[in-house]
Design a protein around this motif. Sequence first.
Motif, PDB file in Angstrom:
ATOM      1  N   UNK A 138      15.712  -2.946   1.708  1.00  0.00           N
ATOM      2  CA  UNK A 138      14.549  -2.935   2.522  1.00  0.00           C
ATOM      3  C   UNK A 138      13.901  -1.597   2.838  1.00  0.00           C
ATOM      4  N   UNK A 139      14.907  -0.549   2.825  1.00  0.00           N
ATOM      5  CA  UNK A 139      14.291   0.821   3.049  1.00  0.00           C
ATOM      6  C   UNK A 139      13.863   1.252   1.901  1.00  0.00           C
ATOM      7  N   UNK A 140      14.237   1.074   0.620  1.00  0.00           N
ATOM      8  CA  UNK A 140      13.579   1.274  -0.466  1.00  0.00           C
ATOM      9  C   UNK A 140      12.197   0.643  -0.475  1.00  0.00           C
ATOM     10  N   UNK A 141      11.911  -0.584  -0.205  1.00  0.00           N
ATOM     11  CA  UNK A 141      10.760  -1.440  -0.286  1.00  0.00           C
ATOM     12  C   UNK A 141       9.808  -0.789   0.788  1.00  0.00           C
ATOM     13  N   UNK A 142      10.220  -0.544   1.899  1.00  0.00           N
ATOM     14  CA  UNK A 142       9.353   0.247   3.145  1.00  0.00           C
ATOM     15  C   UNK A 142       8.919   1.746   2.457  1.00  0.00           C
ATOM     16  N   UNK A 143       9.729   2.622   1.648  1.00  0.00           N
ATOM     17  CA  UNK A 143       9.409   3.863   1.246  1.00  0.00           C
ATOM     18  C   UNK A 143       8.471   3.703   0.198  1.00  0.00           C
ATOM     19  N   UNK A 144       8.500   2.794  -0.672  1.00  0.00           N
ATOM     20  CA  UNK A 144       7.674   2.388  -1.834  1.00  0.00           C
ATOM     21  C   UNK A 144       6.164   2.182  -1.310  1.00  0.00           C
ATOM     22  N   UNK A 145       6.098   1.372  -0.424  1.00  0.00           N
ATOM     23  CA  UNK A 145       4.882   0.853   0.490  1.00  0.00           C
ATOM     24  C   UNK A 145       4.329   1.968   1.110  1.00  0.00           C
ATOM     25  N   UNK A 146       5.029   2.916   1.811  1.00  0.00           N
ATOM     26  CA  UNK A 146       4.538   4.035   2.509  1.00  0.00           C
ATOM     27  C   UNK A 146       4.277   5.226   1.736  1.00  0.00           C
ATOM     28  N   UNK A 147       4.820   5.392   0.626  1.00  0.00           N
ATOM     29  CA  UNK A 147       4.670   6.582  -0.107  1.00  0.00           C
ATOM     30  C   UNK A 147       3.182   6.801  -0.718  1.00  0.00           C
ATOM     31  N   UNK A 148       2.384   5.797  -1.036  1.00  0.00           N
ATOM     32  CA  UNK A 148       1.218   6.281  -1.442  1.00  0.00           C
ATOM     33  C   UNK A 148       0.288   6.924  -0.357  1.00  0.00           C
ATOM     34  N   UNK A 149       0.416   6.940   0.947  1.00  0.00           N
ATOM     35  CA  UNK A 149      -0.215   7.706   1.852  1.00  0.00           C
ATOM     36  C   UNK A 149      -0.205   9.077   1.668  1.00  0.00           C
ATOM     37  N   UNK A 150       0.835   9.492   1.313  1.00  0.00           N
ATOM     38  CA  UNK A 150       1.030  11.010   0.821  1.00  0.00           C
ATOM     39  C   UNK A 150      -0.093  11.569   0.250  1.00  0.00           C
ATOM     40  N   UNK A 151       0.166  11.103  -1.405  1.00  0.00           N
ATOM     41  CA  UNK A 151      -0.756  11.395  -2.257  1.00  0.00           C
ATOM     42  C   UNK A 151      -2.466  10.822  -1.706  1.00  0.00           C
ATOM     43  N   UNK A 152      -2.584  10.101  -1.021  1.00  0.00           N
ATOM     44  CA  UNK A 152      -4.024   9.736  -0.309  1.00  0.00           C
ATOM     45  C   UNK A 152      -4.256  10.717   0.468  1.00  0.00           C
ATOM     46  N   UNK A 153      -3.521  11.170   1.481  1.00  0.00           N
ATOM     47  CA  UNK A 153      -3.925  12.211   2.422  1.00  0.00           C
ATOM     48  C   UNK A 153      -4.231  13.635   1.666  1.00  0.00           C
TER      49      UNK A 153
END
Length: 245
Positions: A138-153
Amino acid sequence: MKGTAVFKALGPIDVRNVGRDEMLRWMVFIPLLLALLVRFGWPWLVTELQTRIQFDLSPYVVMLMSYLVIGAPAVFGVVIGFLLLDERDEGSLIALQVTPLSLNSYVAYRLGMPILLTVLLLVISLPLAGVTAFTFWELLLLGLVAAPLAPLLAIFMAAFASNKVQGFALMKGAGIFFVVPFAAYFIEGNWQWAFGLLPTYWPPKLYWMIEAGEPGIWPVALVGFVYQLLWILPLSRRFNRILHQ
């Protein structure tokens, strides 16, 4: 140049660049410091508010703690965004055209690195905060969904700012997009999904669903991940046009 070679070539340079910048140097530790603050300060804060002003903060713990999910990608996005602006100002990106490292490989590295760092940090920081009992997957799934925000910003800052001063202004302005989605927590029914127009809505929404044990986690995770990538594509094209002007 292969992916591993790109990391070996640019990784040490990034470490040096972040280390010599006073602002970026401490920013990378913010998510871990925040997690420790939550772990040791949250129980005290809840007790103090209850005792002094009879305000119970407990019903809002899920909403407030879900901010940790987008805090990590926000930090890495800003750091990478400033690195991109520095390298563009110094002419480093133009110089890439006469090296074995292609511009596409460079951009892939710049956008891929914060994704990896975000996933790693969230898997560590959320258990460190001590506010969830999520499984590793569940933590890994959260990380994968949140991760694109970094390159997006990061690419947003690089595509619209001409220098670090403008980048700092954009960073502060973009902060509203990291706050507004949390209003959805107080909205019941299908109207809540209107906030899905903001890419920053999807990681907290997934957190709320996992915490509540709601069904449909995987479709929401997939839609949120893909939707954020769709934002990155036009920003990357704009950034590429600016480099070749």
